[in-house]
Design a protein around this motif. Sequence first.
Motif, PDB file in Angstrom:
ATOM      1  N   PHE A 106       8.869   3.258   5.338  1.00 40.45           N
ATOM      2  CA  PHE A 106       7.548   2.603   5.225  1.00 40.45           C
ATOM      3  C   PHE A 106       7.433   2.551   3.616  1.00 40.45           C
ATOM      4  O   PHE A 106       6.583   1.469   3.189  1.00 40.45           O
ATOM      5  N   ALA A 107       7.422   4.336   3.617  1.00 45.16           N
ATOM      6  CA  ALA A 107       7.177   4.668   2.304  1.00 45.16           C
ATOM      7  C   ALA A 107       7.690   3.826   0.638  1.00 45.16           C
ATOM      8  O   ALA A 107       7.020   3.423   0.498  1.00 45.16           O
ATOM      9  N   HIS A 108       8.983   3.421   0.644  1.00 44.10           N
ATOM     10  CA  HIS A 108       9.301   2.381  -0.333  1.00 44.10           C
ATOM     11  C   HIS A 108       8.991   1.450   0.396  1.00 44.10           C
ATOM     12  O   HIS A 108       8.509   0.483  -0.927  1.00 44.10           O
ATOM     13  N   ALA A 109       8.831   0.630   0.922  1.00 46.54           N
ATOM     14  CA  ALA A 109       8.001  -0.297   0.622  1.00 46.54           C
ATOM     15  C   ALA A 109       6.667  -0.863   0.197  1.00 46.54           C
ATOM     16  O   ALA A 109       5.970  -1.735  -0.439  1.00 46.54           O
ATOM     17  N   PHE A 110       6.064   0.203   0.590  1.00 41.27           N
ATOM     18  CA  PHE A 110       4.907   0.432   0.174  1.00 41.27           C
ATOM     19  C   PHE A 110       4.518   0.813  -1.457  1.00 41.27           C
ATOM     20  O   PHE A 110       3.694   0.205  -1.981  1.00 41.27           O
ATOM     21  N   VAL A 111       5.545   0.936  -1.787  1.00 41.43           N
ATOM     22  CA  VAL A 111       5.267   1.293  -3.122  1.00 41.43           C
ATOM     23  C   VAL A 111       6.172   0.714  -3.572  1.00 41.43           C
ATOM     24  O   VAL A 111       5.058   0.116  -5.279  1.00 41.43           O
ATOM     25  N   ALA A 112       6.844  -0.287  -3.374  1.00 40.64           N
ATOM     26  CA  ALA A 112       7.632  -1.392  -3.749  1.00 40.64           C
ATOM     27  C   ALA A 112       5.888  -2.488  -3.800  1.00 40.64           C
ATOM     28  O   ALA A 112       5.967  -3.406  -4.862  1.00 40.64           O
ATOM     29  N   LYS A 113       5.782  -3.022  -2.667  1.00 37.37           N
ATOM     30  CA  LYS A 113       4.222  -3.726  -2.525  1.00 37.37           C
ATOM     31  C   LYS A 113       3.242  -3.579  -3.877  1.00 37.37           C
ATOM     32  O   LYS A 113       2.837  -3.892  -4.781  1.00 37.37           O
ATOM     33  N   LEU A 114       2.832  -1.918  -4.557  1.00 37.97           N
ATOM     34  CA  LEU A 114       1.616  -1.726  -4.292  1.00 37.97           C
ATOM     35  C   LEU A 114       2.213  -1.733  -6.064  1.00 37.97           C
ATOM     36  O   LEU A 114       1.452  -2.078  -7.256  1.00 37.97           O
ATOM     37  N   LEU A 115       3.718  -1.298  -6.294  1.00 38.46           N
ATOM     38  CA  LEU A 115       3.962  -1.528  -8.531  1.00 38.46           C
ATOM     39  C   LEU A 115       3.687  -3.079  -8.384  1.00 38.46           C
ATOM     40  O   LEU A 115       4.045  -3.095  -9.650  1.00 38.46           O
ATOM     41  N   GLY A 116       5.077  -4.026  -7.825  1.00 36.72           N
ATOM     42  CA  GLY A 116       4.458  -5.429  -8.089  1.00 36.72           C
ATOM     43  C   GLY A 116       2.922  -5.973  -8.287  1.00 36.72           C
ATOM     44  O   GLY A 116       3.217  -6.712  -9.408  1.00 36.72           O
ATOM     45  N   TYR A 117       2.292  -5.319  -7.417  1.00 33.47           N
ATOM     46  CA  TYR A 117       0.952  -5.991  -7.740  1.00 33.47           C
ATOM     47  C   TYR A 117       0.234  -5.053  -9.166  1.00 33.47           C
ATOM     48  O   TYR A 117      -0.225  -6.492  -9.702  1.00 33.47           O
ATOM     49  N   ALA A 118       0.526  -4.303  -9.455  1.00 26.09           N
ATOM     50  CA  ALA A 118       0.232  -3.235 -10.592  1.00 26.09           C
ATOM     51  C   ALA A 118       0.305  -4.618 -12.329  1.00 26.09           C
ATOM     52  O   ALA A 118      -0.173  -4.047 -12.841  1.00 26.09           O
ATOM     53  N   VAL A 119       2.008  -4.662 -12.186  1.00 23.25           N
ATOM     54  CA  VAL A 119       2.966  -4.860 -12.370  1.00 23.25           C
ATOM     55  C   VAL A 119       2.284  -6.806 -12.635  1.00 23.25           C
ATOM     56  O   VAL A 119       2.421  -7.303 -13.918  1.00 23.25           O
ATOM     57  N   GLY A 120       1.879  -6.438 -11.972  1.00 21.84           N
ATOM     58  CA  GLY A 120       1.391  -8.562 -11.675  1.00 21.84           C
ATOM     59  C   GLY A 120       2.982  -9.401 -11.490  1.00 21.84           C
ATOM     60  O   GLY A 120       2.950 -10.820 -12.521  1.00 21.84           O
ATOM     61  N   ARG A 121       4.141  -8.828 -11.409  1.00 22.66           N
ATOM     62  CA  ARG A 121       5.051  -9.652 -11.148  1.00 22.66           C
ATOM     63  C   ARG A 121       6.081  -9.158 -10.447  1.00 22.66           C
ATOM     64  O   ARG A 121       6.062  -8.669  -9.307  1.00 22.66           O
ATOM     65  N   THR A 122       7.299 -10.316  -9.783  1.00 23.01           N
ATOM     66  CA  THR A 122       7.894 -10.055  -8.997  1.00 23.01           C
ATOM     67  C   THR A 122       9.171  -8.572  -9.113  1.00 23.01           C
ATOM     68  O   THR A 122       9.110  -8.940 -10.170  1.00 23.01           O
ATOM     69  N   LEU A 123       9.660  -8.298  -8.633  1.00 20.37           N
ATOM     70  CA  LEU A 123      10.115  -6.859  -8.974  1.00 20.37           C
ATOM     71  C   LEU A 123      11.498  -7.450  -9.104  1.00 20.37           C
ATOM     72  O   LEU A 123      11.678  -8.132  -7.993  1.00 20.37           O
ATOM     73  N   GLU A 124      12.417  -6.730  -9.870  1.00 25.81           N
ATOM     74  CA  GLU A 124      14.137  -7.141  -9.772  1.00 25.81           C
ATOM     75  C   GLU A 124      15.189  -5.863  -9.164  1.00 25.81           C
ATOM     76  O   GLU A 124      13.978  -4.575  -8.593  1.00 25.81           O
ATOM     77  N   LEU A 125      16.368  -5.992  -9.106  1.00 20.06           N
ATOM     78  CA  LEU A 125      16.927  -5.026  -8.573  1.00 20.06           C
ATOM     79  C   LEU A 125      17.289  -3.552  -9.650  1.00 20.06           C
ATOM     80  O   LEU A 125      16.765  -3.227  -9.434  1.00 20.06           O
ATOM     81  N   THR A 126      16.637  -4.838 -11.440  1.00 20.41           N
ATOM     82  CA  THR A 126      16.710  -2.929 -11.950  1.00 20.41           C
ATOM     83  C   THR A 126      15.612  -2.322 -11.899  1.00 20.41           C
ATOM     84  O   THR A 126      15.322  -1.341 -12.662  1.00 20.41           O
ATOM     85  N   ASP A 127      14.197  -2.437 -10.540  1.00 18.94           N
ATOM     86  CA  ASP A 127      13.430  -1.806 -10.943  1.00 18.94           C
ATOM     87  C   ASP A 127      13.832  -1.131  -9.525  1.00 18.94           C
ATOM     88  O   ASP A 127      12.620   0.220  -9.098  1.00 18.94           O
ATOM     89  N   GLU A 128      14.583  -0.818  -9.072  1.00 20.14           N
ATOM     90  CA  GLU A 128      15.010   0.027  -7.659  1.00 20.14           C
ATOM     91  C   GLU A 128      14.731   1.164  -7.761  1.00 20.14           C
ATOM     92  O   GLU A 128      14.099   1.835  -7.668  1.00 20.14           O
ATOM     93  N   PRO A 129      15.130   1.705  -9.183  1.00 21.36           N
ATOM     94  CA  PRO A 129      16.390   3.158  -9.337  1.00 21.36           C
ATOM     95  C   PRO A 129      14.433   3.711  -9.502  1.00 21.36           C
ATOM     96  O   PRO A 129      14.371   5.386  -9.258  1.00 21.36           O
ATOM     97  N   GLN A 130      13.231   2.726  -9.962  1.00 20.01           N
ATOM     98  CA  GLN A 130      11.961   3.183  -9.988  1.00 20.01           C
ATOM     99  C   GLN A 130      11.222   3.438  -9.337  1.00 20.01           C
ATOM    100  O   GLN A 130      10.531   4.351  -8.789  1.00 20.01           O
ATOM    101  N   ILE A 131      11.047   3.012  -7.968  1.00 17.89           N
ATOM    102  CA  ILE A 131      10.885   2.771  -7.054  1.00 17.89           C
ATOM    103  C   ILE A 131      10.984   4.008  -6.069  1.00 17.89           C
ATOM    104  O   ILE A 131      10.456   4.045  -5.268  1.00 17.89           O
ATOM    105  N   GLU A 132      12.354   4.505  -5.793  1.00 21.41           N
ATOM    106  CA  GLU A 132      13.246   5.160  -5.431  1.00 21.41           C
ATOM    107  C   GLU A 132      12.325   6.174  -5.673  1.00 21.41           C
ATOM    108  O   GLU A 132      12.205   7.413  -4.935  1.00 21.41           O
ATOM    109  N   ALA A 133      11.982   6.496  -7.379  1.00 26.93           N
ATOM    110  CA  ALA A 133      11.907   7.998  -7.808  1.00 26.93           C
ATOM    111  C   ALA A 133      10.377   8.218  -7.254  1.00 26.93           C
ATOM    112  O   ALA A 133       9.949   9.395  -6.979  1.00 26.93           O
ATOM    113  N   ILE A 134       9.399   6.666  -7.797  1.00 23.55           N
ATOM    114  CA  ILE A 134       8.323   6.983  -6.983  1.00 23.55           C
ATOM    115  C   ILE A 134       7.501   7.752  -5.400  1.00 23.55           C
ATOM    116  O   ILE A 134       7.190   8.147  -5.319  1.00 23.55           O
TER     117      ILE A 134
END
Length: 373
Positions: free
Chosen positions: A318-346
């Motif tokens: 859930f935490a990972h999913a919520f971070v991904a949803k919020l980050l995607g909203y913040a940057v205004g784009r669909t997240l990519e596989l290259t974003d995964e390390p940052q999602i994990e770190a956050i």
Amino acid sequence: IREPLAMALISPEFLFLVEPDSSDKKRPLSEFELASRLSYFLWSSMPDHRLFELAKAGTLSDSATLAAEVERMLQSPKSRRFVSQFTGQWLDLDQLDRVAINPEYYPEFDDTLKPWMRQETEAFFAEILEHDLSALLFLDSDFVMANEPLARHYGLENGPRTTAFERVALAPDSRRGGLLTQASTLLGASTGEDSHPIKRAVWIRERLLHDPPAPPPPNVPSLDAENPDFAKLSVREQLAAHREEPGCVDCHRGIDPWGVALEHFDAVGLYRDTIQRKVGKKFVSNPVVAADVLPGGHEVNGVAELRQFLLTERRDQFAHAFVAKLLGYAVGRTLELTDEPQIEAISHEFAEHDYRLRKLVELVASSEAFRTK
């Protein structure tokens, strides 16, 4: 002057944000780009004078300054736009308007409750954000946000007496708490006549766990509620019949149990022990069955056990999913596989700060993904 004005308004530079031609490498945002991204993230509007001044001075990108600005912006009334637009996008609150309540099933339902249902979810998010509470409260909470119309709808005896939303403490044995028992979730994922376990299950997997099931094959049959014999079956029996289709069985083993656990709540979000279905000109009553086995073999019976399972067994997901949803909203784009390390770190730092929502907003705003393009 009409012709020059028309040409200016239809020019690509006016209609689009034209990026310079460059390599595929990401580049840091300029100070003014950072001010704009931050402002549209938290205010859904252009930067104010202070953000422009900080950008002009070249200090907005400083970590301490950026954190202070995030806090200032969250304290502003304009942050309600973030609350409204993010919750709407994250939880698909527009689904409320896509469901028409059948008056034969709910003759006393007042359609004016729908906007209050949406505002309940927004007020719940705003309460957690304003007081920097744990985002795990989205899964289970000992309070709800309600106003007089919704308190009356839910049967809350200690509810507010006005249309303003207030925090209402729940009794230890309350059936409510968290997003799963809010009417915006339950009604939005219903047929308008009854609950819809599959829709509710898909909503949980997609919105809370960021694990949407594969779309059904184009020729997949639907639950046949128009068949009188089929309508007499319990939900469990209907789903079992549906899973007899060879093209359905594999997927539905991983979908249905999530929604079955919410069967004690009807289409308008009220608790029930029996399910009423109209067959011909009369209603047929079936007992509620809310027990099933989740993927992995974990048995749950009802929403309380489902919430506990999410908190104990799927907390990290859930935490990972919520971070991904919020980050995607913040940057205004669909997240990519290259974003995964940052999602994990956050996500890791989010957990270290006890899943505090306000801290997560700061973590997202200071992330590399947010500060580059």
